[in-house]
Enzyme design. Structure first.
Site, PDB file in Angstrom:
ATOM      1  N   LYS A  29       8.316   0.730 -10.717  1.00  0.00           N
ATOM      2  CA  LYS A  29       8.858   0.708  -9.361  1.00  0.00           C
ATOM      3  C   LYS A  29       8.179  -0.424  -8.606  1.00  0.00           C
ATOM      4  CE  LYS A  29       9.249   1.762  -4.854  1.00  0.00           C
ATOM      5  NZ  LYS A  29       8.308   1.685  -3.716  1.00  0.00           N
ATOM      6  N   GLY A  32       8.920  -2.732  -1.993  1.00  0.00           N
ATOM      7  CA  GLY A  32       9.251  -3.804  -1.057  1.00  0.00           C
ATOM      8  C   GLY A  32       8.004  -4.423  -0.469  1.00  0.00           C
ATOM      9  N   GLY A  72      11.863  -1.740   1.639  1.00  0.00           N
ATOM     10  CA  GLY A  72      11.531  -1.283   2.992  1.00  0.00           C
ATOM     11  C   GLY A  72      11.337  -2.392   4.023  1.00  0.00           C
ATOM     12  N   ASP A 189      10.718   5.510  -4.675  1.00  0.00           N
ATOM     13  CA  ASP A 189       9.663   6.192  -5.438  1.00  0.00           C
ATOM     14  C   ASP A 189      10.236   7.420  -6.147  1.00  0.00           C
ATOM     15  OD1 ASP A 189       7.800   4.421  -4.402  1.00  0.00           O
ATOM     16  OD2 ASP A 189       7.300   5.725  -2.727  1.00  0.00           O
ATOM     17  N   LYS A 248       5.330   8.800  -3.468  1.00  0.00           N
ATOM     18  CA  LYS A 248       4.791   8.286  -4.739  1.00  0.00           C
ATOM     19  C   LYS A 248       4.042   9.376  -5.486  1.00  0.00           C
ATOM     20  CE  LYS A 248       3.680   4.007  -2.908  1.00  0.00           C
ATOM     21  NZ  LYS A 248       5.023   3.478  -2.664  1.00  0.00           N
TER      22      LYS A 248
HETATM   23  P1  ADP Z   1       5.843   0.748  -1.022  1.00  0.00           P
HETATM   24  O1  ADP Z   1       6.716  -0.359  -0.527  1.00  0.00           O
HETATM   25  O2  ADP Z   1       5.069   0.320  -2.213  1.00  0.00           O
HETATM   26  O3  ADP Z   1       6.580   2.045  -1.255  1.00  0.00           O
HETATM   27  P2  ADP Z   1       4.513   2.179   1.169  1.00  0.00           P
HETATM   28  O4  ADP Z   1       4.047   1.543   2.442  1.00  0.00           O
HETATM   29  O5  ADP Z   1       5.708   3.053   1.257  1.00  0.00           O
HETATM   30  O6  ADP Z   1       4.718   0.997   0.115  1.00  0.00           O
HETATM   31  O7  ADP Z   1       3.317   3.052   0.559  1.00  0.00           O
HETATM   32  C1  ADP Z   1       2.002   2.525   0.406  1.00  0.00           C
HETATM   33  C2  ADP Z   1       1.092   2.875   1.593  1.00  0.00           C
HETATM   34  O8  ADP Z   1       0.710   4.256   1.594  1.00  0.00           O
HETATM   35  C3  ADP Z   1      -0.230   2.179   1.618  1.00  0.00           C
HETATM   36  O9  ADP Z   1      -0.134   0.858   2.123  1.00  0.00           O
HETATM   37  C4  ADP Z   1      -1.101   3.080   2.519  1.00  0.00           C
HETATM   38  O10 ADP Z   1      -1.110   2.604   3.838  1.00  0.00           O
HETATM   39  C5  ADP Z   1      -0.371   4.407   2.521  1.00  0.00           C
HETATM   40  N1  ADP Z   1      -1.259   5.536   2.184  1.00  0.00           N
HETATM   41  C6  ADP Z   1      -1.301   6.714   2.851  1.00  0.00           C
HETATM   42  N2  ADP Z   1      -2.226   7.549   2.344  1.00  0.00           N
HETATM   43  C7  ADP Z   1      -2.808   6.910   1.307  1.00  0.00           C
HETATM   44  C8  ADP Z   1      -3.864   7.257   0.381  1.00  0.00           C
HETATM   45  N3  ADP Z   1      -4.490   8.437   0.412  1.00  0.00           N
HETATM   46  N4  ADP Z   1      -4.206   6.321  -0.559  1.00  0.00           N
HETATM   47  C9  ADP Z   1      -3.566   5.136  -0.625  1.00  0.00           C
HETATM   48  N5  ADP Z   1      -2.573   4.747   0.241  1.00  0.00           N
HETATM   49  C10 ADP Z   1      -2.186   5.614   1.191  1.00  0.00           C
HETATM   50 MG    MG Z   2       7.562   3.293   0.210  1.00  0.00          MG
END
Ligand code: ADP
Ligand code: MG
Length: 291
Positions: A29, A32, A72, A189, A248
């Protein structure tokens, strides 16, 4: 070590991994946020090219990679150009009809073809798909308050399996559809986890914008390198996981409990994180194992 010696030792270290993962399906995966080293800028191009060559390398040594992507920040950027706000509940984008149009335009008109094109620089390998193709991702309304956010009710992976048989690289945009053909925005995810399970993948890899799962998101030293599904379930229950990490970890849990060999959360902004995870002894990011 001089350069030729170093190359030889790197290749030798990779050999057992190349053998172990031969013919195995690996669902990747690509977030974005990993893609958007800098949205639309030089960072995005470089990140994309480096990701594409890593995926082609996996395929060239005999693995069967499947790419599932989000978008995203790219969706957020077009929405804001159109003067529309993005709103999230537990990491899921609230999707009204207008937002759904934008999601489809960005994923199917921009992110998916960009990924396909970047891979195909290396040969005629990648095929772009959406979850609406051949009932790949059947969906229904997840929660009326979220609008057209789809919950996956069924995965029909046949088309992906056929492409893998041909040694092609499926690149899946996570738009689902219900029986009436209504499109839904499916969290990438969740879709990646469900697809990995349906394909009985050996590995599910999330490339994101953080080094892995942290006990405390603000503390890099709290990175968890390895944990079992049971341990992960305990961390989820104590509520320290926030925002985009929620879908995730939920999908990692479901996938490894549903037969996927192992799940990983890696920093996709780090060049070649994918290769380091698959082919080296070091391992990077967070690994979730069954048990
Ligand atoms: P993606 O585009 O990869 O789906 P997301 O922004 O949706 O990215 O998800 C990743 C984010 O999740 C990280 O940048 C972080 O800010 C957040 N996050 C929240 N809780 C946690 C945690 N316990 N450990 C790591 N990241 C976390
Ligand atoms: Mg995301």
């Amino acid at each position: 070590m001089n350069q030729p010696d170093l190359t030889a030792s790197v290749l030798t270290e990779a050999l057992p991994y190349i053998q172990r993962w031969q013919d195995q399906v690996v669902v990747i995966k690509y977030g974005g946020n990993a893609l958007a080293g800098a949205v639309g800028g030089e960072g995005e191009r470089t990140a994309l090219e480096s990701f594409a060559s890593d995926v082609v390398l996996l395929r060239s040594v005999g693995m069967r990679p499947v790419v599932v992507h989000g978008g995203g920040p790219q969706i957020g950027a077009l929405l804001s150009r159109l003067g529309k706000d993005s709103r999230f509940v537990d990491g899921l984008r609230v999707t009204d009809a207008e937002t759904l149009d934008v999601v489809r335009m960005v994923l199917l008109g921009q992110v998916n073809p960009d990924l396909v094109a970047a891979i195909n620089v290396h040969g005629p390998l990648a095929v772009g798909l959406s979850g609406a193709d051949t009932h790949l991702l059947r969906t229904q309304t997840a929660d009326p308050a979220l609008g057209f956010v789809g919950e996956v009710t069924e995965v029909n992976p046949t088309v992906v399996e056929r492409l893998l048989e041909q040694r092609l690289i499926p690149v899946v945009a996570t738009i689902g559809a219900d029986e009436l053909g209504q499109a839904y925005n499916v969290n990438a995810d969740t879709a990646a986890g469900a697809l990995a399970q349906a394909l009985r993948a050996a590995k599910l890899i999330y490339l994101t914008d953080i080094d892995g799962l942290r006990r405390d998101v603000a503390d890099p030293a709290s990175l968890i390198s390895r944990l079992t599904a049971t341990e992960l379930a305990e961390i989820v229950a104590d509520g320290s996981i926030g925002a985009g990490m929620i879908p995730k970890v939920a999908s990692c849990l479901q996938a490894v409990r549903g037969g996927v060999g192992q799940a990983h959360i890696l920093d996709g902004r780090r060049p070649h994180a994918l290769l380091l995870e698959v082919f080296t002894d070091a391992g990077v990011g967070t690994m979730v194992t069954p048990g």
